[in-house]
Design a protein around this motif. Structure first.
Motif, mmCIF file in Angstrom:
data_model
loop_
_atom_site.group_PDB
_atom_site.id
_atom_site.type_symbol
_atom_site.label_atom_id
_atom_site.label_comp_id
_atom_site.label_asym_id
_atom_site.label_seq_id
_atom_site.Cartn_x
_atom_site.Cartn_y
_atom_site.Cartn_z
ATOM 1 N N ASP A 57 0.815 -1.214 0.000
ATOM 2 C CA ASP A 57 0.000 0.000 0.000
ATOM 3 C C ASP A 57 0.848 1.262 0.000
ATOM 4 O O ASP A 57 0.490 2.252 -0.634
ATOM 5 N N ARG A 61 0.581 4.306 -2.836
ATOM 6 C CA ARG A 61 -0.008 5.594 -2.458
ATOM 7 C C ARG A 61 0.344 6.718 -3.431
ATOM 8 O O ARG A 61 -0.548 7.368 -3.977
ATOM 9 N N LEU A 64 -1.344 6.075 -6.840
ATOM 10 C CA LEU A 64 -2.779 6.377 -6.839
ATOM 11 C C LEU A 64 -3.025 7.883 -6.794
ATOM 12 O O LEU A 64 -3.941 8.389 -7.439
ATOM 13 N N ASP A 65 -2.206 8.600 -6.019
ATOM 14 C CA ASP A 65 -2.348 10.062 -5.961
ATOM 15 C C ASP A 65 -2.123 10.685 -7.338
ATOM 16 O O ASP A 65 -2.836 11.609 -7.738
ATOM 17 N N ALA A 68 -5.162 9.967 -9.440
ATOM 18 C CA ALA A 68 -6.255 10.831 -8.973
ATOM 19 C C ALA A 68 -6.074 12.257 -9.486
ATOM 20 O O ALA A 68 -7.044 12.911 -9.887
ATOM 21 N N ARG A 89 -10.430 0.505 -1.096
ATOM 22 C CA ARG A 89 -9.863 1.783 -0.624
ATOM 23 C C ARG A 89 -9.122 2.518 -1.736
ATOM 24 O O ARG A 89 -9.069 3.736 -1.755
ATOM 25 N N TYR A 90 -8.525 1.794 -2.673
ATOM 26 C CA TYR A 90 -7.868 2.441 -3.812
ATOM 27 C C TYR A 90 -8.917 3.108 -4.701
ATOM 28 O O TYR A 90 -8.743 4.238 -5.160
ATOM 29 N N ASP A 92 -11.894 4.049 -3.778
ATOM 30 C CA ASP A 92 -12.467 5.187 -3.041
ATOM 31 C C ASP A 92 -11.589 6.420 -3.195
ATOM 32 O O ASP A 92 -12.099 7.533 -3.344
ATOM 33 N N ARG A 93 -10.262 6.223 -3.187
ATOM 34 C CA ARG A 93 -9.333 7.357 -3.374
ATOM 35 C C ARG A 93 -9.556 7.987 -4.747
ATOM 36 O O ARG A 93 -9.599 9.210 -4.886
ATOM 37 N N LEU A 94 -9.714 7.176 -5.774
ATOM 38 C CA LEU A 94 -9.910 7.693 -7.126
ATOM 39 C C LEU A 94 -11.307 8.282 -7.299
ATOM 40 O O LEU A 94 -11.468 9.329 -7.934
ATOM 41 N N ALA A 96 -13.114 9.730 -5.143
ATOM 42 C CA ALA A 96 -13.273 10.970 -4.376
ATOM 43 C C ALA A 96 -13.027 12.204 -5.238
ATOM 44 O O ALA A 96 -13.453 13.304 -4.892
#
Length: 169
Positions: A57, A61, A64-65, A68, A89-90, A92-94, A96
């Motif tokens: 993870d 991070r 994924l940032d 995003a 959770r990945y 959900d990050r995208l 958002a």
């Protein structure tokens, strides 16, 4: 997704599921920009995967940032990006970033995907990591914006099913 906003599509799935092929075709058909998730990996992540070491993870991070950020830059204009997005959770990050984010999970059997990986050349992701991705995969949940798309047909058929899923939203 609002009808006046172009979709932000994340084509997701394990390595070898056809994300690049289908993602590029969808972007072309919708006339929106395309981005390949592999291009967002750091050299360190690529080296780890080449060595057959699964990412954790913390490795994912910043990747994924960056994806995003790309999605955010294309909100309202639309775009297609590939991303394994294996865990909720990945995603959900995208997700958002914008209510327009739609996940298309390219879904197929481990045997089918392993066969495809065996045919692939010039990619840093070794077939030996497929099982770790399958083990990590958390399928889309009913409250997520997206659809599972079967990959057992031709790439053209998978693309048609994916575009139908986009239209249905």
């Amino acid at each position: 997704m609002s009808h006046n906003a172009a979709p932000l599509i994340v084509v997701m799935g394990v390595s070898g599921s056809g994300k690049t092929t289908v993602g590029q075709a969808i972007a072309q058909r919708l006339a929106v920009p395309y981005a390949e998730a592999d291009d967002f990996h750091s050299p360190q992540n690529v080296a780890k995967m080449r060595a057959g070491v699964p990412l954790d993870d913390e490795d994912r991070r910043p990747w994924l940032d960056a994806i995003a950020t790309w999605l955010d830059e294309h909100a309202g204009r639309g775009g297609v990006v590939t991303c394994s997005a294996l865990k909720r959770r990945y995603r959900d990050r995208l997700a958002a970033v914008s209510p327009e984010v739609l996940f298309l999970h390219l879904d197929g059997s481990a045997e089918l995907i392993a066969g495809r990986l065996a045919q692939r050349e010039d990619h840093f992701m070794p077939a030996s990591l497929l099982q770790s991705q399958i083990d990590a995969l958390e399928p889309l949940e009913p409250d997520e914006s997206g659809a599972a798309v079967p990959i057992d047909g031709t790439p053209e058929r998978t693309t048609a099913l994916a575009l139908a899923a986009v239209e249905a939203r």
